[in-house]
Design an enzyme around this catalytic site. Structure first.
Site, PDB file in Angstrom:
ATOM      1  N   ASP A 129      -1.118  -6.113   0.033  1.00 45.68           N
ATOM      2  CA  ASP A 129      -1.381  -5.409   1.291  1.00 45.68           C
ATOM      3  C   ASP A 129      -2.872  -5.163   1.473  1.00 45.68           C
ATOM      4  OD1 ASP A 129       0.609  -4.826   3.117  1.00 45.68           O
ATOM      5  OD2 ASP A 129       1.381  -3.127   1.956  1.00 45.68           O
ATOM      6  N   GLU A 141      -1.077  -5.113   8.991  1.00 45.47           N
ATOM      7  CA  GLU A 141      -0.179  -4.505   9.980  1.00 45.47           C
ATOM      8  C   GLU A 141      -0.698  -4.708  11.401  1.00 45.47           C
ATOM      9  OE1 GLU A 141       0.462  -0.401   8.929  1.00 45.47           O
ATOM     10  OE2 GLU A 141       1.235  -0.920   6.937  1.00 45.47           O
ATOM     11  N   ASP A 167       0.843  -1.203   0.000  1.00 47.31           N
ATOM     12  CA  ASP A 167       0.000   0.000   0.000  1.00 47.31           C
ATOM     13  C   ASP A 167       0.877   1.252   0.000  1.00 47.31           C
ATOM     14  OD1 ASP A 167       0.847  -0.194   2.609  1.00 47.31           O
ATOM     15  OD2 ASP A 167      -1.129   0.081   3.526  1.00 47.31           O
ATOM     16  N   SER A 168       2.220   1.059  -0.046  1.00 41.78           N
ATOM     17  CA  SER A 168       3.122   2.177  -0.335  1.00 41.78           C
ATOM     18  C   SER A 168       2.810   2.742  -1.719  1.00 41.78           C
ATOM     19  CB  SER A 168       4.587   1.725  -0.259  1.00 41.78           C
ATOM     20  OG  SER A 168       4.783   0.546  -1.016  1.00 41.78           O
ATOM     21  N   GLU A 178       9.729  -3.695  10.329  1.00 39.37           N
ATOM     22  CA  GLU A 178      10.052  -2.400   9.710  1.00 39.37           C
ATOM     23  C   GLU A 178      10.602  -1.420  10.737  1.00 39.37           C
ATOM     24  OE1 GLU A 178       7.126  -0.656   7.112  1.00 39.37           O
ATOM     25  OE2 GLU A 178       8.318   1.157   6.829  1.00 39.37           O
ATOM     26  N   LYS A 233      -1.107  -9.219   3.346  1.00 45.39           N
ATOM     27  CA  LYS A 233      -0.316  -8.725   4.481  1.00 45.39           C
ATOM     28  C   LYS A 233      -1.152  -7.705   5.226  1.00 45.39           C
ATOM     29  CE  LYS A 233       3.380  -5.813   3.972  1.00 45.39           C
ATOM     30  NZ  LYS A 233       2.873  -4.621   4.670  1.00 45.39           N
TER      31      LYS A 233
HETATM   32  O1  KIV Z   1       3.556  -1.066   1.553  1.00 44.58           O
HETATM   33  C1  KIV Z   1       4.742  -1.417   1.580  1.00 44.58           C
HETATM   34  O2  KIV Z   1       5.537  -1.175   0.668  1.00 44.58           O
HETATM   35  C2  KIV Z   1       5.187  -2.165   2.747  1.00 44.58           C
HETATM   36  C3  KIV Z   1       6.663  -2.362   2.897  1.00 44.58           C
HETATM   37  C4  KIV Z   1       7.238  -1.144   3.529  1.00 44.58           C
HETATM   38  C5  KIV Z   1       6.984  -3.582   3.654  1.00 44.58           C
HETATM   39  O3  KIV Z   1       4.403  -2.532   3.561  1.00 44.58           O
END
Ligand code: KIV
Length: 273
Positions: A88, A120, A49-50, A186, A118
């Site tokens: 994500d 958090e 989600d970056s 992280e 994934k």
């Molecule tokens: O969204 C992302 O790119 C991430 C990485 C920083 C692990 O969660």
């Protein structure tokens, strides 16, 4: 008939840790990058989600939606046919209740083509991870600095220094207990990620967490230097593509201005030559 390329499965992660083989991961957000990452032999891609920061230009990952993630994941999996793809779950897509989390995770797999998701958090999402895993959804955890909580942290800050180390350890243990196949660590001190990596049987994937993790993940745009205005301290330096792209487009602007492009080889004629 030509056989489809074999895609890596979730078993790759456990097998790699057992063999002591380090795991390289990168993020990708579109078809082209999926294709290129597969060609480079990356075993696993995160559709992070970056995307919110590096593709959509937001100042955090908070505004990213399930729709954004489904569309990006589907594009990546159309390009990458061999890598194991993790998608994500964006902010707000799993925190409210377990049925909502399962529904959104299933969309990332059914519509996006991801092999896993994934999310958090540690202790606070242990029940959610367990429910997803029981529903047949492989889950990667993410502890330490968790970007979706940036407003609670008050900025991008290294986590787990001093007395706070125990909280991060508890989070990592909760993720493993819940049945996740791997966990991202992280922005934390190297000593802490080393300790967590030794305590867990699932592989740890570090970003800004030092060299002792079982694998590393990088945001593609950071490691390739695609943003001329920002490169985090922990980013690897594997290229300066902002400069290369700017220079290439500058040449194009000049060539069009001077009538040098297109030339004969880039043009079509009434009779094929
Ligand atoms: O969204 C992302 O790119 C991430 C990485 C920083 C692990 O969660």
């Amino acid at each position: 008939m030509c056989a489809a390329p074999q895609r890596l499965t979730v078993r790759y992660f456990g097998d790699a840790k057992a063999r002591g083989q380090l795991i390289p991961m990168v993020t990708a957000y579109d078809y082209n990058h999926g294709l290129l990452m597969d060609g480079a032999g990356i075993p696993s891609i995160l559709v992070g989600d970056s995307l919110g920061n590096v593709v959509l230009g937001y100042d955090s990952t908070v505004p990213v939606t399930v729709e954004d993630m489904v569309r990006a994941t589907a594009a990546v999996t159309r390009g990458a046919k061999k890598a194991f793809v993790v998608a994500d779950m964006p902010f707000g897509s799993y925190q409210s209740d377990v049925p909502t989390a399962i529904k959104n995770a299933a969309r990332l797999m059914k519509e996006g083509g991801a092999q896993s998701v994934k999310l958090e958090g540690g202790v606070s999402v242990e029940g959610t991870i367990r429910a997803l895993v029981e529903a047949g959804i492989p889950v990667m955890g993410h502890v330490g600095f968790t970007p979706q909580s940036i407003h609670s942290f008050g900025g991008y800050r290294v986590q787990g220094r001093g007395a706070n180390a125990q909280r991060v350890i508890e989070d990592a243990l909760a993720v493993e207990r819940a049945g996740a196949f791997s966990v991202v660590l992280e922005l934390m001190p190297s000593e802490l990620s080393k300790d967590i990596t030794a305590q867990l049987s699932i592989p740890t994937i570090g970003i800004g967490a030092g060299p002792h993790c079982d694998g590393q993940i990088q945001v593609l745009h950071d490691m390739l230097g695609l943003d001329p205005t920002f490169r985090p301290r922990h980013a690897g330096h594997y290229g300066d593509f902002a400069e290369a792209i700017t220079e290439a487009v500058r040449r194009y602007v000049n060539d069009v201005g001077e009538g040098k492009f297109p030339a004969g080889q880039e043009s079509h004629y009434s009779r094929p030559g």
